[in-house]
Enzyme design. Structure first.
Site, mmCIF file in Angstrom:
data_model
loop_
_atom_site.group_PDB
_atom_site.id
_atom_site.type_symbol
_atom_site.label_atom_id
_atom_site.label_comp_id
_atom_site.label_asym_id
_atom_site.label_seq_id
_atom_site.Cartn_x
_atom_site.Cartn_y
_atom_site.Cartn_z
ATOM 1 C CD GLU A 175 -17.036 31.992 -7.694
ATOM 2 O OE1 GLU A 175 -16.847 32.535 -6.589
ATOM 3 O OE2 GLU A 175 -16.306 32.203 -8.686
ATOM 4 C CG HIS A 223 -13.639 31.438 -3.752
ATOM 5 N ND1 HIS A 223 -12.317 31.473 -3.429
ATOM 6 C CD2 HIS A 223 -13.711 31.673 -5.101
ATOM 7 C CE1 HIS A 223 -11.603 31.705 -4.532
ATOM 8 N NE2 HIS A 223 -12.438 31.828 -5.564
HETATM 9 ZN ZN ZN Z 1 -11.975 32.289 -7.534
#
Ligand code: ZN
Ligand code: ADP
Length: 650
Positions: A443, A446
């Site tokens: 995460e 991202h």
């Molecule tokens: Zn992902």
């Protein structure tokens, strides 16, 4: 979604139209049998028949003679035959006369004169025969059509709801308050102003303020969407109308629509009021995404009615529609347009503090031993929703009760947690430490890419709390401007970089790759393929559109017509692969450059489970300043985005 209070009473037959149909048929047949049976009047006559030793066929005139000579005691007349019981020397004899005149008034007189007991079966020959065989069918369809009409007028409720005609949807005045809802503070903040509007509508109306009509509560099951909606009604002390989207989908076309009409009519009558539509995706599914069977007329009509109703009342009518879903992505965009559900509120799974607060709320009603440590319970329940926590407390109480304890002990709670997880295995899994680490890096990858890439949407929130099926964590983004319908090429490319950020982070920081990126890679591939085949954004295909969506809502929707050669297909695949490789290399370089920032983000995530977008930006900024780098933050000068079109990467 898991609201048991007062939704499902009386819904059995509505939910099971086939059973209703069967019950109906049986009732009709039984009634008919009883009716016709009595009519034949045979019961008394069969007694007379007892002990008959002989049956003789005779003519009508012979019967008359027998009556005249007092040989007949009892007699049955039907439109087609006369059956007479008489006495002969040997014993009881049954005389049957088959050809009977249509009418002979003297015959009855004769019977009376000679004191013959008689029963008659009314009717008129062939007509009677016809009626007796067709009547049940007519009756049956009559009732059926009658009911159908009633329902489509929205008078009754469901197939067996005839009795309680009139009121279809009941309102309640919930006594739930905001204090009963915990762990969803942001969502609470967002709906608070609704309370004010419901309480003092005049203030807003006089000012000419536009009040939101519809608010969509988005979140996994059991997170308190229903509870929150009730709390809004409770705080404002206004009537609460609650329906479930799936209950609108009935057998008859038009029923759902008329119910929607009723619902709004009632709510307007009792305004200010709250309408709550649970599982709105059941009716609000995108009209073009018809699924394998194509569109569903009933659902479409219901949806259209809902849209019409929402457009129909002005912003000065203090009726607010709250709807809940855990699949906002399948909703018809028309539902989300201005003046409808133009506000979306995320009701997410609670973090540690949230879970602790929810546990406290639900343990108020039970007796806890003083040694109970709710912090420990909250720690052990990462990934669970409010409803699960409420269940755990209840389960623990049951366990303690079974052992005849006076108070619930920590042991009971821990065992209840174990049971909850066993029950939820796979679906709502509790993630282990290694998974947590992988998800945190993923995460963070991202989030970093989203913050550094021009054209990408800003990060609102990063979470490693498992959400729904399969997704172990997510990064939530907000687009910059409202109502974006167009995307530019650089924005699509930015999206790809952000999607690749998860996998790249796993590879660099965990040293291995996991299945967690599958969905991201699929999406990245799809975006690229669409760019090439649909939007004319590549050199391989140029401006040529290679794929079209045919059929739309009418032919089952979403059928893709591919119109290109094998060679072109190969070229497209090669292009997609080389672009992906290229972007992946770039993303990995970026992540490596910002390794320290990623480590910090991951640390923060592992501790807090959820971090805000502002924290992500802060971490990046601190890192850049520390190393005297020129800032690559893409969003520094951007203004605040709207709440529209939330997107999430898993
Ligand atoms: Zn992902
Ligand atoms: P949803 O509508 O999101 O599926 P519900 O509101 O029906 O969830 O939640 C079911 C029950 O779980 C609630 O009635 C409440 O007892 C408990 N619960 C769920 N979320 C919360 C929360 N955030 N705070 C307190 N209790 C909750």
């Amino acid at each position: 979604m898991a609201d048991q209070n007062n939704k499902n009473d009386n819904n059995f037959f509505k939910d099971n139209p086939l059973i209703a149909f069967a019950v109906f048929s049986i009732v009709v047949i039984v009634i008919f049998k009883v009716f016709v049976g009595a009519n034949e009047g045979v019961n008394t006559f069969t007694q007379a028949n007892r002990g008959v030793v002989q049956t003789k066929k005779v003519s009508y005139s012979e019967i008359k003679e027998l009556v005249k000579s007092d040989k007949i005691k009892e007699l049955k007349i039907t439109p087609t035959l006369i059956e007479a019981i008489g006495k002969d020397g040997a014993g009881k004899v049954r005389y049957i006369a088959e050809k009977v005149p249509a009418s002979d008034p003297t015959f009855i007189q004769l019977l009376d004169e000679h004191k013959v007991k008689y029963v008659g079966v009314m009717g008129g020959g062939l007509m009677a025969e016809l009626i007796s065989s067709i009547l049940p069918i007519l009756l049956f369809f009559g009732i059926w059509i009658f009911l159908a009409k009633r329902m489509s007028k929205g008078v009754g409720g469901g197939i067996l709801g005839v009795g309680k005609a009139g009121k279809l949807i009941n309102s309640e005045k919930p006594d739930v308050k905001f204090d009963d809802v915990a762990g969803v503070d942001e969502a609470k903040e967002e709906v608070k102003e609704i309370v004010d509007f419901l309480k003092y509508p005049e203030r807003y109306i006089e000012l000419g303020a536009k009040i939101p009509k519809g608010v969509l509560l988005v979140g996994p099951p059991g997170t308190g969407k229903t509870l929150l909606a009730k709390a809004v009604a409770g705080e404002a002390s206004v009537p609460f109308f609650s329906v479930s989207g799936s209950s609108f989908i009935e057998m008859f076309v038009g029923v759902g629509a008329s119910r929607v009409r009723d619902l709004f009519e009632q709510a307007k009558k009792e305004a200010p009021a709250i309408i709550f539509i649970d599982e709105i995706d059941a009716i609000g599914k995108s009209r073009t995404a018809g699924g394998p069977m194509g569109g569903n007329d009933e659902r479409e009509q219901t949806l259209n009615q809902l849209l019409a109703e929402m457009d129909g009342f002005g912003t000065d009518t203090p009726v607010i529609v709250l709807a809940a879903t855990n699949r906002p992505e399948v909703l018809d965009p028309a539902l989300l347009r201005a003046g409808r559900f133009d506000r979306q509120v995320l009701v997410d799974k609670p973090d540690f503090e949230g879970r602790l607060a929810i546990l406290k709320i639900h343990s108020k009603d039970v007796k806890l031993s003083p040694e109970v440590n709710l912090e420990e319970i909250a720690k052990a329940t990462a990934g669970l929703a409010g409803a699960d926590l409420a269940n755990i407390i209840n389960e623990a109480a049951l366990l303690a009760g079974r052992q005849n304890k006076k108070q619930i002990e920590q042991k009971d709670l821990m065992e209840a947690i174990e049971r909850a997880f066993v029950g939820l295995e796979k679906k709502n899994r509790k993630i282990n430490e290694l998974e947590k680490k992988i998800v945190s890096y993923h995460e963070s990858g991202h989030a970093l890419m989203a913050e550094l890439t021009k054209g990408a949407t800003r990060v609102t929130k990063v979470s490693i709390i498992p959400r729904g099926l399969g997704a172990l964590g997510y990064t939530l983004h907000l687009p910059d401007e409202e109502n974006r319908f167009l995307k530019q090429k650089h924005e699509l490319m930015a999206e790809i970089d952000v999607l690749l950020g998860g996998r790249a982070a796993e590879e660099i920081f965990v040293g291995d790759i996991s299945t967690g990126a599958g969905n991201d890679l699929q999406r990245a591939t799809d975006i690229l393929r669409d760019m090439i085949t649909k939007y004319g954004m590549s050199e391989v295909a140029g401006l040529m559109v290679l794929e079209t969506n045919s059929g739309g809502a009418f032919l089952g929707g979403g059928q893709v017509i591919k119109d290109y050669s094998e060679k072109m297909a190969e070229a497209i695949d090669d292009t997609i692969k080389s672009i992906l490789d290229d972007r992946y290399k770039f993303v990995k370089e970026t992540l490596s450059e910002y390794a320290e920032a990623i480590e910090n983000m991951t640390q923060e995530l592992l501790e807090k489970e959820v971090i805000e977008g502002s924290k992500v930006q802060e971490i990046i900024q601190v890192f850049e300043e520390k190393h005297g780098k020129e800032s690559r933050l893409a969003h520094v000068q951007r203004n605040q985005g709207s709440d529209e079109n939330k997107q999430a990467e898993e």
